[in-house]
Design a protein around this motif. Structure first.
Motif, PDB file in Angstrom:
ATOM      1  N   SER A 749       0.855  -1.181   0.000  1.00 57.85           N
ATOM      2  CA  SER A 749       0.000   0.000   0.000  1.00 57.85           C
ATOM      3  C   SER A 749       0.896   1.237   0.000  1.00 57.85           C
ATOM      4  O   SER A 749       2.101   1.136   0.209  1.00 57.85           O
ATOM      5  CB  SER A 749      -0.919   0.013   1.229  1.00 57.85           C
ATOM      6  N   ILE A 750       0.287   2.394  -0.256  1.00 57.88           N
ATOM      7  CA  ILE A 750       1.049   3.638  -0.368  1.00 57.88           C
ATOM      8  C   ILE A 750       0.548   4.635   0.672  1.00 57.88           C
ATOM      9  O   ILE A 750      -0.661   4.789   0.873  1.00 57.88           O
ATOM     10  CB  ILE A 750       0.936   4.220  -1.787  1.00 57.88           C
ATOM     11  N   SER A 751       1.474   5.303   1.332  1.00 61.27           N
ATOM     12  CA  SER A 751       1.140   6.349   2.298  1.00 61.27           C
ATOM     13  C   SER A 751       2.171   7.460   2.149  1.00 61.27           C
ATOM     14  O   SER A 751       3.302   7.334   2.621  1.00 61.27           O
ATOM     15  CB  SER A 751       1.138   5.801   3.730  1.00 61.27           C
ATOM     16  N   VAL A 752       1.799   8.520   1.475  1.00 64.70           N
ATOM     17  CA  VAL A 752       2.730   9.614   1.198  1.00 64.70           C
ATOM     18  C   VAL A 752       2.416  10.779   2.142  1.00 64.70           C
ATOM     19  O   VAL A 752       1.343  11.365   2.080  1.00 64.70           O
ATOM     20  CB  VAL A 752       2.625  10.075  -0.268  1.00 64.70           C
ATOM     21  N   SER A 753       3.364  11.086   3.010  1.00 65.04           N
ATOM     22  CA  SER A 753       3.193  12.188   3.964  1.00 65.04           C
ATOM     23  C   SER A 753       4.096  13.356   3.582  1.00 65.04           C
ATOM     24  O   SER A 753       5.261  13.159   3.205  1.00 65.04           O
ATOM     25  CB  SER A 753       3.540  11.729   5.380  1.00 65.04           C
TER      26      SER A 753
END
Length: 896
Positions: A749-753
């Motif tokens: 999954s992707i989580s861009v902060s």
């Protein structure tokens, strides 16, 4: 000047941006650099100082250029200088990366210096350390210091030749049980351990560890280092303590050092000196002979003013028999209770009134008491900046005077470390998130504790054979207040390829000049704001504020998370890169003060939060978000290598296990709507940028400093496991095994902060990828750089996950620039500059100097403003500007 270094194939590839992406050459294939013939070193103030108390500086070496243990010599004005050197860091191939060099103290310092291969010259009278079972003795020329290994005395005494000029020196403190009118408990430093860290011949270092004790209590642990330099009659003292009390019950009401000073001779031959402003002294005798109704004679007056023994045979007959009728002034006190005012008072003895002597603004912080037979001077750096401070001289008319320097004045209100606010109904996370939404403060009851924070102070102690002359004392005070600092020329530091992407200032085109001007102006604005806004005080000095309030025309000092910055979004890195590029003295000392603050006050050194820092807030510890992104070793590392400072080395080493603290401090515990994963014992959820990179920076520093493979392996474990995730760095966060240092799971999954890369991630990764050949990690990081600022259409065509809004686009342009540089992609270089010039979620590039000066009754006083400024935006703009100019300078249009 340095010789031309051998350039490897990788360096040639990096020299231009042309064509499409090419295969990247691993770091191991880089050719070793040749040894520079000489390394120029300069005084950062531009000229040799009147007095140096013993400089220490670091020198970087290109990879492969210097073998470990190779002799290095220092020359001054073309002649050999006595010097001592040691290794600070090595490259992965074992070659020298950073060396530290120490030079003797003295008045006659060379104007130009350089370091070159060769055997160092020994001083004529070197520093020696003699270790005994119960005592350590330091000998420097005719001066001797004795340090007991245990007990209540930090230094047993000092001798000038055969004369004892100083008795015991003790560390002292006091604690009140209430913030006002409390009962006071006196504490004395108890020595638990003494370690000799260096033995000379130019520099010796002794480390003292202990805790303050009294009335059945032990608290305020301390570490004190004593530095002796050849040619000096002084000790440099670096004094660090930790506040480990209960903020609700323990109010530190004094903290300092007290030296006993044997007094000899008649009262009119005993002298007191207090440094006021630069180049000026308050100079008085215990029994004054000037201004009397009867004139003692010119010779007597001149001798007393000069601090010499008065020739009695030259004294007038009308005065000599009446000397005992002249009051003696036994006690003197200089108190600096604010940044803008000091007062000096004196009295004849206890039980009698204090008499006002004089007052002024900012005292340099040196006190001396002694006689023609010797005396003691003691000074504190940042004396007025770290108010409330004080110097007390007592019992000067007796056989033994006391010289006390207070880092916290006993005449000031006690330290109040209690929280500044109440709970306001925010017992639960939902209410706390509502508070965050309105004041930007992440509050949580019990998490706004000051217990475990620390402070380091720098002092100098002199053992004087006689009362120094006024010029000498003024030079001593100035050298302590503004220590002369040596630094390698920026060109030479840059040639060593250290500290990631940065380049020397370049104004070769109008647009480059415009960016360079704003880099200069922005740093100068913040440096000047320290004084304009009075960002001073014991716990505050060294920090800056987070966000400006244009309506009130002042920084938001009282609004939750908008107040003290606490390293948010890396102002430390921005300032240090500016120092590397310019060698500017003002910026060096500005960044130095920040390093002293943020590594001590904003970080926990014991207790449940040990190794973590505190997010920005009204008090430096008031926010409940405790994270490694603030304690981050990358913010201390540049200063450590430029100076070899042992205390900062300790602070970085203390962070090696800070990831373990996260087993009981869950960073994401309040995130609304976040899925709470059930993880096995010893496994935590860890973000890549704000957490792993921050902790990894301490592992990198330790690997460089010691060569221990376990820290390299810890880095490799994290890098290879991130590289093995399906979406690599774009995964953003993953379960982390605290024992192995590996990230777990598929990473599907992707989580861009927007925060992941703004706490030193790019700067750290640029170095890691230059040191360790991990292809999968390189791909993962370059993918992150490619996609963070990518247009929505490109993202949606590539990923099955929705495009979510980005933040800090301007600051993240340097990620795109790094990708363009590494892949030689001109299109990416153009995109990076477009992102930078967009100013989106940033500061923007101004037309000319945007600073404006305001006057009028609606503001406190004359005020300078930078429209729309915030430290987040300033730091990220500064980093992007510096790094983009280094990475893709030729892609910048000449006119923008």
């Amino acid at each position: 000047m340095t010789s031309i270094l051998t350039i490897g194939r990788r360096d040639m590839l990096r020299a231009s941006l042309m064509g499409s992406a090419a295969a990247l050459i691993p770091s191991a294939a880089r050719a070793a650099s040749t040894m520079p013939r000489s390394t120029p070193v300069r005084w950062i103030d531009g000229e040799a100082p009147t007095l140096s108390l013993g400089p220490t500086f670091g020198v970087p070496w290109p990879r492969g250029a210097v073998k470990p243990g190779a002799p290095l010599a220092v020359r001054g004005d073309g002649k050999p200088l006595p010097s001592q050197h040691w290794t600070l860091a090595t490259w992965p191939d074992g070659s020298l990366k950073w060396s530290a060099h120490a030079l003797p103290a003295g008045m006659d310092q060379p104007a130009t210096l350089d370091v070159a291969p060769g055997r160092p010259t020994a001083p004529k009278a070197g520093v020696m350390v003699r270790e005994q079972a119960d005592m350590v003795e330091i000998v420097s020329g005719a001066t001797r210091w004795r340090i007991p290994r245990s007990g209540a005395v930090a230094i047993a005494g000092a001798w000038a030749g055969d004369r004892k000029v100083m008795g015991p020196l003790t560390l002292v403190a006091s604690i009140d049980d209430a913030p006002e009118n409390g009962r006071r408990t006196q504490l004395t430093g108890r020595i638990d351990r003494v370690t000799v860290e260096q033995k000379g011949p130019v520099r010796a270092v002794v480390r003292i560890e202990g805790i303050h004790a009294g009335a059945g209590r032990s608290l305020l642990p301390f570490t004190v280092r004593l530095y002796a330099y050849a040619g000096g009659d002084h000790l440099r003292i670096v004094h660090s303590f930790i506040f480990d009390g209960d903020p609700e019950k323990d109010f530190v009401s004094s903290l300092g050092l007290v030296a006993a000073v044997p007094m000899a001779g008649a009262p009119h031959d005993r002298h007191v000196r207090l440094a006021t402003t630069q180049g000026h002294l308050f100079s008085e005798a215990v029994r004054p002979l000037t201004g009397l109704r009867r004139d003692p004679g010119e010779a007597a007056r001149a001798a007393q003013i000069a601090g010499r023994a008065v020739p009695m045979d030259a004294m007038a007959d009308s005065v000599r028999p009446l000397l005992d009728r002249i009051p003696t002034w036994s006690d003197f006190s200089l108190s600096q209770l604010s940044a803008d005012g000091f007062a000096i008072v004196k009295r004849t003895q206890a039980g009698h009134a204090w008499v006002d002597a004089t007052a002024g603004t900012r005292a340099l912080g040196l006190g001396y008491v002694g006689s023609p037979m010797g005396g003691v001077a003691l000074a504190a750096r940042y004396f007025w900046q770290r108010h409330p401070t004080q110097i007390d001289i007592s019992d000067a008319a007796s056989d033994e005077a006391r010289l006390a320097l207070w880092l916290w004045s006993p005449d000031a209100r006690p330290m109040d470390m209690r929280p500044y606010r109440g709970v306001l109904g925010m017992e639960g996370y939902d209410a706390q998130n509502e508070g965050l939404a309105i004041t930007y403060e992440d509050y949580e009851p019990g998490w706004d504790s000051a217990t475990g924070t620390a402070r380091t102070s720098e002092l100098t102690l002199w053992a004087c054979a006689a009362t120094p002359g006024a010029d000498r004392l003024a030079a001593m005070a100035q050298a302590n207040a503004v220590p002369p600092q040596l630094m390698v020329e920026p060109q030479r530091i840059h040639a060593a390829n250290v500290f990631g992407p940065w380049a020397l200032p370049d104004r070769s085109t109008p647009m480059k000049a415009r960016i360079e001007d704003q880099i200069t102006n922005l740093a100068a604005f913040y440096e000047a704001e320290v004084d304009r806004r009075r960002w001073y005080g014991f716990w505050n000095h060294g920090d800056v504020m987070h966000t400006y309030d244009a309506d009130r025309h002042q920084w938001r000092y009282d609004i939750g998370g908008f107040a003290w910055d606490n390293s948010e979004l890396s102002p430390d890195l921005w300032l240090w890169l500016s120092v590397l590029r310019t060698g500017d003295a003002g910026l060096f000392r500005f960044a130095e003060a920040m390093t002293r603050h943020t590594g001590e006050v904003d970080v926990y050194h014991l207790g449940r939060f040990k190794g973590l820092g505190t997010r920005h807030g009204v008090q430096h510890w008031s926010d409940s978000s405790k994270q490694p992104r603030i304690s981050n070793a990358i913010y201390r590392r540049i200063y450590y290598y430029l100076t070899g400072d042992e205390r900062v080395g300790d602070l970085m080493r203390d962070l090696l296990l800070s990831d373990q603290t996260l087993a009981h401090v869950e960073i994401g515990r309040k995130v609304p709507g976040a899925e709470r994963k059930t993880l096995p014992d010893g496994v935590i959820e860890m973000t890549f940028g704000t957490t792993w990179c921050a902790v990894a920076s301490s592992w990198l520093a330790e690997w460089e400093r010691t060569g221990e493979r376990k820290w390299r392996d810890r880095l490799l474990a994290g890098m290879t496991s991130i590289g093995g995730l399906q979406y690599g760095w774009l995964t953003g966060t993953a379960p982390f095994d605290l024992s192995t240092g590996r990230f777990l799971g598929k990473g599907d999954s992707i989580s861009v902060s927007h925060l992941n890369a703004v706490f030193g991630a790019l700067e750290l990764n640029a170095e890691l990828l230059d040191l360790l050949d991990v292809p999968a990690y390189r791909t993962a990081w370059l993918d992150y750089c490619r996609w963070f600022n990518a247009p929505r259409a490109q993202w949606e065509a590539k990923f099955p996950f929705p495009y979510r809004g980005r933040n800090l686009r301007e600051g993240h342009s340097r990620l795109t620039a790094y990708l363009a540089h590494e892949t030689r992609d001109p299109a990416m270089a153009r995109r990076a500059w477009e992102e930078f010039f967009s100013g989106e979620a940033g500061l923007g590039l101004s037309h000319g100097d945007p600073r404006v000066t305001l006057q009028g009754p609606q503001i406190l006083g004359p005020t300078v403003e930078w429209p729309h400024v915030s430290t987040n935006a300033a730091a990220q703009w500064g980093l992007a500007a510096i790094e983009n100019l280094a990475l893709i300078p030729d892609a910048l249009p000449a006119q923008g």
